[in-house]
Write an enzyme that holds these catalytic residues in place. Structure first.
Site, PDB file in Angstrom:
ATOM      1  CG  HIS A   1     -27.978  22.515  25.611  1.00  0.00           C
ATOM      2  ND1 HIS A   1     -28.286  24.018  25.316  1.00  0.00           N
ATOM      3  CD2 HIS A   1     -26.461  22.867  26.208  1.00  0.00           C
ATOM      4  CE1 HIS A   1     -27.445  24.703  25.398  1.00  0.00           C
ATOM      5  NE2 HIS A   1     -26.462  24.297  25.909  1.00  0.00           N
ATOM      6  CD  GLU A   2     -24.657  20.715  28.547  1.00  0.00           C
ATOM      7  OE1 GLU A   2     -23.304  20.795  27.857  1.00  0.00           O
ATOM      8  OE2 GLU A   2     -25.138  21.873  28.831  1.00  0.00           O
TER       9      GLU A   2
ATOM     10  CG  HIS B   1     -22.266  22.294  23.862  1.00  0.00           C
ATOM     11  ND1 HIS B   1     -21.980  23.417  23.184  1.00  0.00           N
ATOM     12  CD2 HIS B   1     -23.539  22.521  24.898  1.00  0.00           C
ATOM     13  CE1 HIS B   1     -22.754  24.262  23.916  1.00  0.00           C
ATOM     14  NE2 HIS B   1     -23.476  23.749  24.811  1.00  0.00           N
TER      15      HIS B   1
END
Length: 156
Positions: free
Chosen positions: A67-68, A71
């Site tokens: 998820h990170e 980004h």
């Protein structure tokens, strides 16, 4: 898991899932409470909540790393890196990352204090999250003096 193992894990997942190198720092941040991880826009570093790893295990933690990294890679490419952006949602779906992290038991039992003020003239009641200086502020309707009626303790 220590900082070096975390760095190596993030670099390996970045190469495996995205085919791109992770060139910044990945660290544990023990102050994180409600989030699994955080991408720092200015420095491009990643921070992770170590409680997510100890509570839910390595597989769930890898999904937070993905998820990170979504980004991270989208921001560096100049694409939509925010949660609501289509680029982010599509990349998250194709790489298998988690949309939301699970809440950690014991941390959601926190409480919040609500202050209840009453106007001495008209009786209007005001609820506030923060304390109000009753010497400075007055009722918005009749400009009468306020008094602290009670402090309520509510769960968050």
């Amino acid at each position: 898991m220590d900082q070096q193992e975390l760095q190596a894990l993030v670099e390996a997942i970045s190469l495996e899932k995205f085919g791109k190198a992770f060139r910044h720092k990945a660290t544990f941040n023990h102050r994180l409470r409600t989030t699994g991880g955080r991408y720092m826009l200015k420095t491009h570093h990643l921070e992770f909540n170590p409680l997510q790893l100890t509570t839910y295990g390595l597989e769930e933690f890898k999904r937070i790393i993905i998820h990170e990294l979504c980004h991270y890679h989208l921001h560096l490419e100049g694409k939509g890196y925010r949660h609501g952006d289509r680029d982010f949602k599509e990349l998250l779906k194709t790489t298998g990352g988690t949309r939301f992290c699970q809440s950690i038991p014991g941390l959601s039992n926190r409480t919040r204090t609500i202050y209840l003020y009453t106007c001495k003239d008209c009786g209007r009641e005001y609820q506030r999250k923060r304390k109000v200086d009753i010497k400075k502020y007055v009722c918005g309707i009749c400009h009468g003096r306020l008094s602290l009626t009670s402090k309520l303790v509510k769960p968050r």
